[in-house]
Design a protein around this motif. Structure first.
Motif, PDB file in Angstrom:
ATOM      1  N   ARG A  67       3.605  -2.780   5.467  1.00 30.91           N
ATOM      2  CA  ARG A  67       2.910  -2.983   4.192  1.00 30.91           C
ATOM      3  C   ARG A  67       3.511  -2.114   3.088  1.00 30.91           C
ATOM      4  N   SER A  68       4.810  -1.888   3.187  1.00 32.06           N
ATOM      5  CA  SER A  68       5.533  -1.124   2.176  1.00 32.06           C
ATOM      6  C   SER A  68       6.985  -1.573   2.174  1.00 32.06           C
ATOM      7  N   ALA A  83       0.847  -1.188   0.000  1.00 33.06           N
ATOM      8  CA  ALA A  83       0.000   0.000   0.000  1.00 33.06           C
ATOM      9  C   ALA A  83       0.883   1.238   0.000  1.00 33.06           C
ATOM     10  N   PRO A  84       0.368   2.363  -0.470  1.00 34.22           N
ATOM     11  CA  PRO A  84       1.148   3.616  -0.432  1.00 34.22           C
ATOM     12  C   PRO A  84       1.559   3.961   0.995  1.00 34.22           C
ATOM     13  N   ASN A  85       2.778   4.461   1.133  1.00 33.56           N
ATOM     14  CA  ASN A  85       3.303   4.802   2.459  1.00 33.56           C
ATOM     15  C   ASN A  85       3.596   6.307   2.513  1.00 33.56           C
ATOM     16  N   PRO A  86       2.715   7.089   3.144  1.00 34.82           N
ATOM     17  CA  PRO A  86       2.932   8.547   3.208  1.00 34.82           C
ATOM     18  C   PRO A  86       4.153   8.926   4.033  1.00 34.82           C
ATOM     19  N   ARG A  87       4.653   7.989   4.842  1.00 32.31           N
ATOM     20  CA  ARG A  87       5.831   8.249   5.678  1.00 32.31           C
ATOM     21  C   ARG A  87       7.066   7.560   5.114  1.00 32.31           C
ATOM     22  N   ASP A 105      10.094  -8.894   7.770  1.00 28.64           N
ATOM     23  CA  ASP A 105       9.261  -8.443   8.884  1.00 28.64           C
ATOM     24  C   ASP A 105       8.956  -6.953   8.745  1.00 28.64           C
ATOM     25  N   ALA A 106       9.952  -6.177   8.336  1.00 24.27           N
ATOM     26  CA  ALA A 106       9.746  -4.741   8.138  1.00 24.27           C
ATOM     27  C   ALA A 106       8.712  -4.490   7.051  1.00 24.27           C
TER      28      ALA A 106
END
Length: 293
Positions: free
Chosen positions: A227-228, A80-84, A221-222
């Motif tokens: 989810r990115s 999923a997109p990761n804004p961070r 795991d990361a």
């Protein structure tokens, strides 16, 4: 199980096609070198071309594999997109590089390593480029595509174990130099057998394979937790940069397998450092999420 079977078929086809293509790639390079077009190619042995042929085969077969696996978009891989993304990328690099360099400083203090008299700036530049490019490529492939496909079966931990084992094994898919002095159509298959011989060596398993497996687990795991791929890319970049930088400023005085290998990413001591990074990473993620509530 269909995705697992497709993945197994993809890897088997990649290795086989790469092994059969390697001699042709080697002979083509030698012909170009003999004609004076690319003379620098003459200095590379067959194993270098074998490794490149495997990468080419993996790239060529990737699109058909994604098609038969019904992967059409990033969401199909559980991403999923990761804004961070910037925060995760930077934090991952720091979390991986700092403990590794601290370990290196302790090894110098205990005279296991010593400082080099000269610094190879040209080699440092190549390492810096690798620190940027390799994490993007390997994370997109292993944690993005391979892990994404396996996770669709719903078995998270089994998927992470399989991907981590593949990640570690692939790094040994290169036979010792000068394995094939006389290149024939079967030289690629011979390189595969020589590579497998390295993996089953007990000392190699303890000093390098286990550490790479744990690193692969942490990267997976990361990826699952966020989810990115950005945190795993940062961690991967930090390990390459930390190990590469230390190797260029220090040289090993004592060979102590399985405790220490030829660099800071091989051996039981680096394995412990990697485990520490995992604990720090999970603690940071927990705190980072709490701060956003």
């Amino acid at each position: 199980m269909k995705d697992v079977a497709r993945l197994a078929g993809y890897f088997a086809a990649t290795v086989l096609v790469g092994a059969l293509f390697a001699p042709l790639l080697f002979w083509s390079a030698q012909a170009l070198s003999a004609q004076g077009l690319l003379p620098f190619l003459a200095k590379y042995d067959f194993e270098t071309f074998f490794h490149r042929a495997i990468l080419i085969a993996a790239a060529l077969l990737l699109w058909p594999f994604l098609r038969v696996s019904h992967v059409r978009r990033i969401a199909d891989l559980g991403l999923a997109p990761n804004p961070r993304w910037g925060r995760h990328l930077f934090a991952g690099a720091i979390l991986a590089a700092v403990p590794l360099l601290c370990c290196g400083a302790l090894l110098i203090a205990f005279h296991v390593y010593s400082f080099r008299h000269t610094f190879a700036w040209a080699r440092f530049g190549k390492m810096l480029v690798a620190s940027i490019t390799v994490p993007f490529i390997e994370e997109a492939f292993f944690r993005g595509i391979v892990l994404g496909v396996l996770l669709r079966a719903g078995r998270k931990y089994m998927s992470i174990v399989v991907v981590s084992a593949i990640f570690a094994a692939v790094h040994f898919l290169k036979a010792p130099e000068r394995t094939s002095d006389i290149v024939t159509w079967t030289s690629g298959l011979n390189s595969i057998s020589q590579s497998l011989g390295r993996v089953v060596d007990p000392m190699m398993l303890a000093s390098a394979f286990a550490t790479l497996f744990v690193i692969g687990w942490i990267l997976s795991d990361a990826r699952v937790l966020t989810r990115s791929l950005w945190l795993s890319i940062g961690l991967h970049a930090g390990w390459i940069f930390g190990s590469g930088t230390f190797s260029r400023v220090a040289r090993q005085q004592i060979v102590a397998l399985p405790w220490l290998g030829k660099n800071l990413l091989e051996g039981i001591v680096p394995l412990g450092v990697a485990a520490l990074t995992w604990v720090i990473m999970r603690t940071w993620l927990k705190y980072d999420r709490t701060s956003q509530i």
